[in-house]
Design an enzyme around this catalytic site. Structure first.
Site, PDB file in Angstrom:
ATOM      1  N   HIS A  79       0.823  -1.204   0.000  1.00  0.00           N
ATOM      2  CA  HIS A  79       0.000   0.000   0.000  1.00  0.00           C
ATOM      3  C   HIS A  79       0.863   1.263   0.000  1.00  0.00           C
ATOM      4  O   HIS A  79       0.552   2.243  -0.679  1.00  0.00           O
ATOM      5  CB  HIS A  79      -0.919  -0.015   1.229  1.00  0.00           C
ATOM      6  N   GLU A  82       2.005   1.822  -3.447  1.00  0.00           N
ATOM      7  CA  GLU A  82       0.919   2.367  -4.275  1.00  0.00           C
ATOM      8  C   GLU A  82       0.900   3.894  -4.188  1.00  0.00           C
ATOM      9  O   GLU A  82       0.767   4.593  -5.197  1.00  0.00           O
ATOM     10  CB  GLU A  82      -0.417   1.785  -3.819  1.00  0.00           C
ATOM     11  N   HIS A  83       1.031   4.430  -2.989  1.00  0.00           N
ATOM     12  CA  HIS A  83       1.070   5.881  -2.816  1.00  0.00           C
ATOM     13  C   HIS A  83       2.282   6.492  -3.515  1.00  0.00           C
ATOM     14  O   HIS A  83       2.177   7.531  -4.177  1.00  0.00           O
ATOM     15  CB  HIS A  83       1.133   6.223  -1.327  1.00  0.00           C
ATOM     16  N   GLU A 159      -4.124   7.855   7.256  1.00  0.00           N
ATOM     17  CA  GLU A 159      -5.095   6.906   6.714  1.00  0.00           C
ATOM     18  C   GLU A 159      -5.359   5.775   7.714  1.00  0.00           C
ATOM     19  O   GLU A 159      -6.501   5.333   7.881  1.00  0.00           O
ATOM     20  CB  GLU A 159      -4.585   6.341   5.387  1.00  0.00           C
TER      21      GLU A 159
END
Length: 459
Positions: A79, A82-83, A159
């Site tokens: 993840h 991904e950012h 997040e």
């Protein structure tokens, strides 16, 4: 999944060496588009669905990597990466990436799951070359600069905090841990505060290099596209980045395995101050490759998939004990989960749990009625078609199908498989799945004596 190949062509170099293989997997019928696939040298797969009647295109790249590919110390790396792919390349800054798509009125985003990651852009058909250039550049030319890693760390920690502040979301992570324990599938996709803080640029770059090889990628495009043109543009973008140098490489096969979930009667409670208690009662389900998945879809729909479902009627309509109550399935390459979720006032948890447990036991022992099964089949067929009414959904279908099954299934075939499910198949599956001893996850303001009763609820 089934694949129908009607035509295969191979382009060759001047020396006669095959450099690409193209197949027509599905011929467009009944309003569906034609699906074609090309395997480029380097093992990169390109799949398209052509719909000349629309003016938009969704272009995506699927990577065969998810949080289950992480070691405990790397939890959250997929993840995080991904950012970071949005933060800049050799050609574009982070602002350039977002501005390029905004300037043409497009949409761009990405998502990380437990077994795959997807990056996509939706644009007008005339702007497809731009979308291909931008997304391919992100996937092949990301810099992963230390400054960007540090800056994005704060975003990801926010997040995680946002998820922790939403117990209705957090309870699904808790349920995965309850069922699968401290394993890659049982850990959260976002990672934890500790693991995210420990990730360094060097570790993330190694992860990127290992998992973003062309053999592990699937390019998918759906809408008003010309397959040959998409292949040429994708190939040019990847060759320019030097990503297709291994001409003898072949695509990785879909994941497989035989992991069995042996959890029974586990209870995990997270005491947290909130207005509602969030409950998931569940059992091991089916892997996504299990032939019984069509019957599982019918069973899930009848139990908790709509307003006429058993759980909705019993918990909400008849007794008003919850606003949100539903059942769901999660299928992975080698195992799966079936869960029943409800959000209710803390003093009503015992009642909600008893009703849900009674319904699961009743369906396991007596099965669903023919009317319930017929209604669920109709609902599932309708939702399947309605869920494929835009190019984004179509891109997701063909990309995920290629990555996870290595084959494509037409919508007509999917509808036929659902319609062919028999009441006896659903009842037999209900005995096998719902007859297992359930496990339980709860987040909410719980008292000590209530916690004891919750343990008894799954005994």
């Amino acid at each position: 999944m089934t694949s129908r190949s009607s035509r295969t062509t191979a382009r060759t170099s001047s020396e006669g060496r095959a450099v690409a293989r193209t197949q027509t997997l599905l011929k467009g019928t009944n309003g569906a588009g034609t699906v074609r696939k090309t395997v480029l040298p380097g093992g990169l797969r390109v799949v398209t669905e052509t719909l000349p009647s629309v003016r938009s295109v969704t272009f995506g790249i699927w990577a065969n990597v998810g949080s289950r590919d992480e070691t405990p110390s790397l939890n959250g790396a997929t993840h995080y990466l991904e950012h970071l792919l949005f933060k800049g390349t050799r050609k574009r800054s982070a602002l350039d990436i977002s501005a390029a798509i905004d300037e043409v009125g497009g949409e761009m985003n990405a998502f990380t799951a437990k077994e795959y990651t997807c990056y996509y852009a939706r644009v007008l058909d005339t702007d497809l070359p731009l979308a291909i250039d931008v997304v391919c550049d992100m996937l092949t030319g990301s810099l992963i600069e230390p400054a960007d890693v540090d800056a994005e760390r704060g975003v990801i920690l926010e997040e995680i905090a946002m998820t922790e502040d939403d117990p209705g979301d957090c309870v699904h992570d808790l349920f995965a841990h309850t069922m699968l324990g401290d394993t890659p599938l049982g850990r959260p996709v976002l990672g934890s505060v500790d693991t995210v803080n420990a990730l360094t640029p060097e570790r993330i770059r190694r992860f990127y290099k290992k998992h973003y090889d062309p053999t592990r990628l699937v390019v998918a495009a759906a809408g008003n596209v010309d397959h040959a043109k998409v292949v040429r543009m994708v190939r040019a973008a990847f060759e320019k980045a030097g990503a297709l140098d291994r001409t003898d490489a072949v695509p990785v096969a879909p994941r497989d395995g035989s992991r069995a979930i042996r959890t029974a009667g586990r209870v995990e409670l997270l005491n947290r101050r909130s207005e509602q208690a969030h409950v998931i009662l569940g059992v091991p389900g089916l892997a996504r490759t299990d032939d019984r998945r069509w019957a599982m879809g019918v069973l899930n729909t009848a139990l908790g998939g709509g307003m006429s479902s058993r759980l909705f009627q019993e918990v909400r309509e008849k007794r008003g004990l919850a606003y949100s109550v539903y059942s769901y399935t999660s299928g992975y390459a080698d195992c799966g989960l079936f869960g029943v979720y409800a959000g209710c006032r803390p003093n009503q948890v015992d009642d909600v749990l008893k009703i849900c447990r009674d319904q699961l036991d009743q369906v396991a022992e007596e099965g669903l009625t023919d009317d319930e099964i017929r209604r669920a089949i109709g609902q599932l067929r309708g939702s399947t078609v309605l869920g494929l009414e835009d190019t984004g959904a179509l891109m997701n279908r063909i990309g995920k199908s290629e990555l996870c099954w290595g084959a494509q299934m037409s919508v007509d075939d999917m509808l036929a498989r659902i319609a062919a499910v028999t009441p006896d198949e659903v009842r037999e599956l209900a005995r096998d799945v719902l007859g297992q001893r359930p496990s339980l996850s709860v987040i909410g303001p719980l008292k000590d004596r209530q916690a004891d009763r919750l343990h008894d609820a799954v005994a």
